[in-house]
Design a protein around this motif. Structure first.
Motif, PDB file in Angstrom:
ATOM      1  N   ASP A  82      -7.590 -99.669 -31.141  1.00 46.73           N
ATOM      2  CA  ASP A  82      -7.953-100.840 -31.953  1.00 46.73           C
ATOM      3  C   ASP A  82      -8.768-101.843 -31.122  1.00 46.73           C
ATOM      4  OD1 ASP A  82      -6.188-102.165 -30.344  1.00 46.73           O
ATOM      5  OD2 ASP A  82      -4.879-102.869 -31.956  1.00 46.73           O
ATOM      6  N   ASP A  84      -7.969-104.704 -29.700  1.00 44.89           N
ATOM      7  CA  ASP A  84      -7.283-105.163 -28.491  1.00 44.89           C
ATOM      8  C   ASP A  84      -7.381-104.100 -27.381  1.00 44.89           C
ATOM      9  OD1 ASP A  84      -5.755-106.865 -26.958  1.00 44.89           O
ATOM     10  OD2 ASP A  84      -3.854-106.414 -27.947  1.00 44.89           O
ATOM     11  N   ASP A 142      -2.659-102.183 -23.685  1.00 46.12           N
ATOM     12  CA  ASP A 142      -2.280-102.432 -25.080  1.00 46.12           C
ATOM     13  C   ASP A 142      -1.376-101.332 -25.643  1.00 46.12           C
ATOM     14  OD1 ASP A 142      -2.242-103.972 -27.424  1.00 46.12           O
ATOM     15  OD2 ASP A 142      -3.843-102.774 -28.322  1.00 46.12           O
ATOM     16  N   HIS A 166       1.799-105.716 -24.480  1.00 48.62           N
ATOM     17  CA  HIS A 166       2.367-106.971 -24.963  1.00 48.62           C
ATOM     18  C   HIS A 166       3.263-106.714 -26.173  1.00 48.62           C
ATOM     19  CE1 HIS A 166      -0.642-107.812 -28.407  1.00 48.62           C
ATOM     20  NE2 HIS A 166      -0.698-106.544 -28.093  1.00 48.62           N
ATOM     21  N   HIS A 167       3.556-105.435 -26.437  1.00 50.01           N
ATOM     22  CA  HIS A 167       4.464-105.115 -27.533  1.00 50.01           C
ATOM     23  C   HIS A 167       5.916-105.244 -27.049  1.00 50.01           C
ATOM     24  CE1 HIS A 167       0.673-103.168 -28.814  1.00 50.01           C
ATOM     25  NE2 HIS A 167       1.069-103.589 -30.008  1.00 50.01           N
ATOM     26  N   GLY A 196      -2.876-107.768 -25.624  1.00 57.91           N
ATOM     27  CA  GLY A 196      -2.828-106.672 -24.654  1.00 57.91           C
ATOM     28  C   GLY A 196      -3.960-106.792 -23.646  1.00 57.91           C
ATOM     29  N   ASP A 232      -6.270-109.565 -32.688  1.00 57.11           N
ATOM     30  CA  ASP A 232      -4.881-109.111 -32.716  1.00 57.11           C
ATOM     31  C   ASP A 232      -3.986-110.133 -33.409  1.00 57.11           C
ATOM     32  OD1 ASP A 232      -4.373-106.479 -31.614  1.00 57.11           O
ATOM     33  OD2 ASP A 232      -2.599-107.342 -30.653  1.00 57.11           O
TER      34      ASP A 232
END
Ligand SMILES: [Mn+2]
Length: 573
Positions: A82, A84, A142, A166-167, A196, A232
């Protein structure tokens, strides 16, 4: 209405900053209490960024990269497909090939998984590719925070990993050399909401400090970080705001070649680029290119700014965009009808819809659109590679990730944030999942979370709406989650009998607003998609409006316009 600061506070701050009370109110609501905080808010600076080494594992990441460089090990960047992930991959590649690996560019490569055959996250195919090409270190960007088995697989084949994500982490972390993720429980990094790509930027900031490299070069890549933050949909507060601010300055002065090409395709050469332009023009085109060709092509464009490629992309992206819009409209309609035609479904606290033929590329946007009609946590599922997979979107304040996590025994894979997530499951689990998810949401959602709210910043009189205020509000940019365009409300306004439908199909309402308290003051307003309100607006009868303040340029003249989001007509409803 947002919490209103006390009159004494407003007075104190407006005196300290020599500003009007409306501006002081807006600042207090955004956590600005004094001159120093106001400087940081209005004039974000590189020095306002946090120390990258305060992120857990940063030291480990830096020394592992140092070893790879010293021992001439091959490094591969593995990014999500994606916006990010691809901006993050481009950021890392550009940095390494221009600095630490300038003389040996072949030492670094990148890999973007195929969104259809490999899906989200670190893939076995990607690791196999690394093994085959002699890579010793993978830097994931990411993605990767939940790739426990994939990291083991890589380790067993002599490939080590650094994760920049960053999830939300799961119960345990992957056995990577370094796991950079501000959302780790044991990470004391002061800001948790980075994109991310921004986590990747922190790694580069650390390398820049460690190797005493040129700061200016690092910051010349910051456009990519701004694009990731906007696309994002992460909060534009704290450090993200600093990065987005500096990134937008760069985009508006000397954008990277690849971005410049995308902006040209989008017809935004001469206008100032804002967060919304990234969200609605740049981001979707990067995604469209990724879907049409591959995420790899997007990275190629972002790092090289290849003119031939850009021209080729521009034509195809526009055709694709038209097709995508049509798909998105059709699927949304089908989804809404499914709910409309089923009273039981309509009465639930959540929406979980599945249709095998829906296009995987648009389920996220369809989920958002379904929420506009049925305001509740929503999951749209389709079939992909023998599994059922889809996107989830939440309503303001409800932690969707936690709710999905409570159903995790029915899922094959899930990941994401409190407001948006992805998941996949076996077809036979759709029904049990639908029931359990509804039960979890019904038990935990607050009644007020099921009502879409308009968050008003301040109640003002029409006399406060001046050119000065417009200028002052412009200084609050960039706007986005956590710092939205200020919304005002004014009570007891009237219209002058000139309200009329405008727009291609007459769907908008043009209306001149005046304030009985100040009859001289008349301001033009526009209410998008609200022509049906015309019947309730009777000349001379006061009503309330909620609006943002915009400027409108017409024939070289700039005028103030109220963008009216909502009307209230007292007991008339
Ligand atoms: Mn992301």
């Amino acid at each position: 209405m947002k919490g209103k600061p006390s009159d004494a506070e407003i007075k104190r701050l407006s005196a300290e900053l020599k500003t009007d009370s409306v501006t002081a109110t807006l600042l207090l609501q955004r956590g600005v209490h004094n001159k120093e905080e106001s400087r940081k808010f209005f004039r974000p600076h590189q020095d306002d960024l946090h120390d990258p080494f305060s992120m857990k594992d940063m030291d480990k990441a830096v020394s592992r990269i140092q070893r790879a460089i010293e021992q001439k090990e091959k490094i591969m960047i593995f990014g999500d497909y994606d916006v990010d992930g691809t901006t993050g991959t481009a950021l890392l590649c550009l940095f390494f090939t221009s600095t630490l690996l300038r003389d040996d560019k072949k030492q670094i490569s990148y890999y973007i998984p195929d969104r259809y055959t490999e899906g989200y996250g670190i893939s076995t195919e990607g690791i196999d590719y690394a093994i085959k090409t002699g890579v010793k270190l993978i830097i994931a960007i990411d993605c990767g925070i939940k790739a426990i088995e994939k990291v083991l697989y890589a380790n067993n084949h002599g490939v080590e990993m650094i994760i920049c994500d960053h999830h939300m982490p799961g119960d345990s972390l992957p056995a990577a050399v370094a796991v950079l993720d501000p959302k780790r429980n044991d990470c004391n990094y002061p800001y948790k909401e980075l994109s991310g790509c921004a986590v990747g930027f922190k790694l580069l900031q650390a390398l820049t400090a460690h190797y005493k490299l040129d700061q200016d070069y690092l910051f010349s890549l910051i456009d990519l970080v701004a694009v990731s933050i906007a696309s994002d949909i992460v909060a534009i507060t704290g450090e993200n705001r600093v990065l987005a601010f500096l990134g937008l300055e760069k985009i508006n002065s000397k954008p990277l070649n690849g971005l410049k090409a995308i902006m040209a395709i989008a017809g935004m050469d001469d206008k100032r680029c804002r967060i919304d332009d990234i969200v609605f023009k740049i981001g979707p085109r990067i995604n469209a290119a990724g879907r049409l060709y591959s995420g790899r092509t997007v990275v190629q464009l972002l790092i090289s700014g290849d003119k031939v490629l850009a021209t080729e992309l521009s034509k195809k992206i526009n055709a694709y965009n038209i097709e995508r819009k049509q798909l998105d409209k059709e699927i949304t309609q089908e989804a809404i009808e499914m709910i409309n035609n089923d009273a039981q479904l309509a009465s639930l606290h959540s929406t979980v819809l599945y249709k095998e033929t829906w296009h995987k590329g648009v389920v996220g946007i369809v989920a958002s659109r379904v929420i506009d009609m049925y305001y509740r946590p929503t999951i749209i599922l389709t079939r992909s590679n023998g599994l059922v997979t889809g996107s989830a979107r939440s309503v303001e304040g409800f932690d969707l990730y936690q709710a999905i996590e409570k159903c995790s025994h029915l899922l094959e894979k899930f990941g994401g944030h409190s407001h948006a997530a992805g998941l996949s499951l076996k077809p036979e689990n759709i029904e049990p999942f639908r029931q359990l998810f509804e039960q979890v949401v019904a038990e935990s959602i607050l009644p007020e979370q099921l009502i879409p709210g308009i968050d008003i910043d301040a109640e003002i009189g029409l006399h406060s709406v001046t050119g000065e205020l417009v200028k002052s509000i412009a200084e609050f940019e960039p706007f986005g989650p956590g710092n939205m365009t200020p919304l005002f409300c004014t009570h007891g306004v009237t219209e002058r009998g000139t309200a009329r439908p405008v727009g291609a199909t007459g769907e908008h309402l043009k209306i001149d607003i005046s304030d009985p308290a100040d009859p001289q003051k008349i301001l033009p307003g526009i209410a998008f998609g609200q022509v049906h309100r015309q019947a309730s607006i009777r000349r001379g009868k006061p009503f309330d409006i909620c609006y943002s303040i915009e400027t409108n340029e017409f024939r070289g003249k700039t005028t103030i316009q109220l963008n009216i989001r909502d009307f209230a007509f007292g007991d008339e409803g």
